[in-house]
Design a protein around this motif. Structure first.
Motif, PDB file in Angstrom:
ATOM      1  N   ASN A 111      44.564  38.304  49.435  1.00 16.53           N
ATOM      2  CA  ASN A 111      44.563  38.433  48.079  1.00 16.53           C
ATOM      3  C   ASN A 111      44.043  37.350  47.411  1.00 16.53           C
ATOM      4  O   ASN A 111      43.928  36.155  47.985  1.00 16.53           O
ATOM      5  CB  ASN A 111      46.227  39.029  47.573  1.00 16.53           C
ATOM      6  CG  ASN A 111      47.163  38.124  47.859  1.00 16.53           C
ATOM      7  OD1 ASN A 111      46.808  36.922  47.689  1.00 16.53           O
ATOM      8  ND2 ASN A 111      48.343  38.231  47.974  1.00 16.53           N
ATOM      9  N   ASN A 112      44.260  37.619  46.038  1.00 14.33           N
ATOM     10  CA  ASN A 112      43.591  36.095  45.318  1.00 14.33           C
ATOM     11  C   ASN A 112      44.628  35.253  45.300  1.00 14.33           C
ATOM     12  O   ASN A 112      44.030  34.017  44.946  1.00 14.33           O
ATOM     13  CB  ASN A 112      43.629  37.030  43.804  1.00 14.33           C
ATOM     14  CG  ASN A 112      42.538  37.821  43.620  1.00 14.33           C
ATOM     15  OD1 ASN A 112      41.286  37.701  44.244  1.00 14.33           O
ATOM     16  ND2 ASN A 112      42.601  38.722  42.732  1.00 14.33           N
ATOM     17  N   ASN A 132      38.986  48.962  46.087  1.00 16.06           N
ATOM     18  CA  ASN A 132      38.784  47.566  45.474  1.00 16.06           C
ATOM     19  C   ASN A 132      39.081  46.650  46.577  1.00 16.06           C
ATOM     20  O   ASN A 132      39.665  45.368  46.578  1.00 16.06           O
ATOM     21  CB  ASN A 132      39.805  47.274  44.533  1.00 16.06           C
ATOM     22  CG  ASN A 132      39.659  48.397  43.401  1.00 16.06           C
ATOM     23  OD1 ASN A 132      38.510  48.655  42.965  1.00 16.06           O
ATOM     24  ND2 ASN A 132      40.684  48.508  42.824  1.00 16.06           N
ATOM     25  N   GLN A 159      39.848  42.896  46.183  1.00 16.24           N
ATOM     26  CA  GLN A 159      38.979  42.214  45.191  1.00 16.24           C
ATOM     27  C   GLN A 159      39.544  43.034  43.645  1.00 16.24           C
ATOM     28  O   GLN A 159      40.505  43.769  43.787  1.00 16.24           O
ATOM     29  CB  GLN A 159      37.534  42.728  45.327  1.00 16.24           C
ATOM     30  CG  GLN A 159      37.322  41.642  46.429  1.00 16.24           C
ATOM     31  CD  GLN A 159      35.651  41.861  46.762  1.00 16.24           C
ATOM     32  OE1 GLN A 159      35.170  42.937  46.633  1.00 16.24           O
ATOM     33  NE2 GLN A 159      34.917  41.021  47.069  1.00 16.24           N
ATOM     34  N   ASP A 160      38.763  42.694  42.579  1.00 13.44           N
ATOM     35  CA  ASP A 160      39.180  43.196  41.477  1.00 13.44           C
ATOM     36  C   ASP A 160      38.550  44.868  41.411  1.00 13.44           C
ATOM     37  O   ASP A 160      38.284  45.080  42.465  1.00 13.44           O
ATOM     38  CB  ASP A 160      38.425  42.408  40.364  1.00 13.44           C
ATOM     39  CG  ASP A 160      39.347  41.078  40.158  1.00 13.44           C
ATOM     40  OD1 ASP A 160      40.554  41.088  40.578  1.00 13.44           O
ATOM     41  OD2 ASP A 160      38.594  40.085  39.751  1.00 13.44           O
ATOM     42  N   GLN A 161      38.268  45.188  40.184  1.00  9.46           N
ATOM     43  CA  GLN A 161      37.983  46.578  39.986  1.00  9.46           C
ATOM     44  C   GLN A 161      36.396  46.814  40.663  1.00  9.46           C
ATOM     45  O   GLN A 161      36.105  48.130  40.959  1.00  9.46           O
ATOM     46  CB  GLN A 161      38.007  47.119  38.548  1.00  9.46           C
ATOM     47  CG  GLN A 161      39.332  47.010  37.888  1.00  9.46           C
ATOM     48  CD  GLN A 161      40.308  47.989  38.764  1.00  9.46           C
ATOM     49  OE1 GLN A 161      39.957  48.978  39.049  1.00  9.46           O
ATOM     50  NE2 GLN A 161      41.600  47.679  38.930  1.00  9.46           N
TER      51      GLN A 161
END
Length: 239
Positions: A117-118, A164, A222-224
């Motif tokens: 994740n981020n 995503n 990732q994001d959208q």
């Protein structure tokens, strides 16, 4: 005759050749540490010639350094940075995106069936659990994750949607540009070795079926704007 083109490509032509597109030799076939407009990355499958960038040892020493940037054409094409013989960064090919390495991009940070994740932390995909709980709790994610319930190798297995996401490493995958997602959904369960499937876009407006046949690695949340793929799980693994 030697000529330096406006593109900064140094070419050698035959003295009596009036065709400006004909070269006996061109410097763009031998990239160094900079990618210029008109250069290629990849491999000529007919001749075996490869085009890739290589780092310098330093700004003073221009001999080849440890890092190499290439387009890996095995499976689905992907951009790769190598640090010596170790795969350092791996991303799906997108001609409009430049590499900006982060910890999650280090290959393969979370092991099989783990997603980064981020925050550069790893989680197991739905239907999976850490192979080594003690190591995982100590933030050593290299052993990855395993299925909670073994596969039955029949049509009773489920496929869990992963949204995503950065698509897994495609070195052991295959793709068929004539198949749509619904056909992909039927094809994967027919093969006991198929671990996941996705609809992928190789070029703008052209999509096809991408199938994986081994443990999934190099996955990132990732994001959208991320991709969607479907991972095979035991039927009792999905709530």
């Amino acid at each position: 005759m030697a000529q330096l083109l406006d593109s900064r490509n140094l070419v050698i032509r035959g003295d009596n050749d009036s065709d400006p597109a004909n070269f006996l030799w061109q410097s763009f076939d031998f990239p160094d540490n900079t990618l210029l407009t008109g250069m290629r990355l990849g491999k000529n499958l007919a001749t075996g010639q490869e085009w890739y960038l290589k780092s310098w040892k330093s700004t003073i020493d221009h001999s080849p350094g440890n890092f190499r940037f290439e387009l890996d054409v095995s499976g689905c094409p992907k951009l790769v940075i190598w640090n010596g013989s170790a795969r350092y960064v791996n991303r799906a090919w997108n001609p409009s995106v430049l590499l900006q390495p982060k910890y999650c991009d280090v290959y393969p940070h979370c092991g099989e069936f783990g997603s980064c994740n981020n925050d550069s932390l790893c989680i197991c995909l739905d239907g999976f659990q850490p192979k080594n709980i003690e190591a995982w709790s100590s933030l050593n994610f290299s052993e990855g994750c395993a299925r909670k319930i073994p596969l039955n190798c029949n049509n009773k297995d489920d496929f869990k949607r992963q949204s995503n996401m950065k698509l897994p490493y495609t070195g052991s995958s295959s793709y068929n540009m004539s198949m749509k997602l619904e056909e992909c959904k039927i094809k994967c369960p027919e093969n006991c070795s198929c671990t996941a499937y996705a609809s992928t876009t190789i070029t703008k407006g052209v999509s096809g079926c991408l199938l994986w046949f081994s443990g999934l690695i190099d996955i990132k949340k990732q994001d959208q704007s991320g991709d969607v793929f479907y991972v095979r799980v035991g039927s009792d693994s999905v709530a």
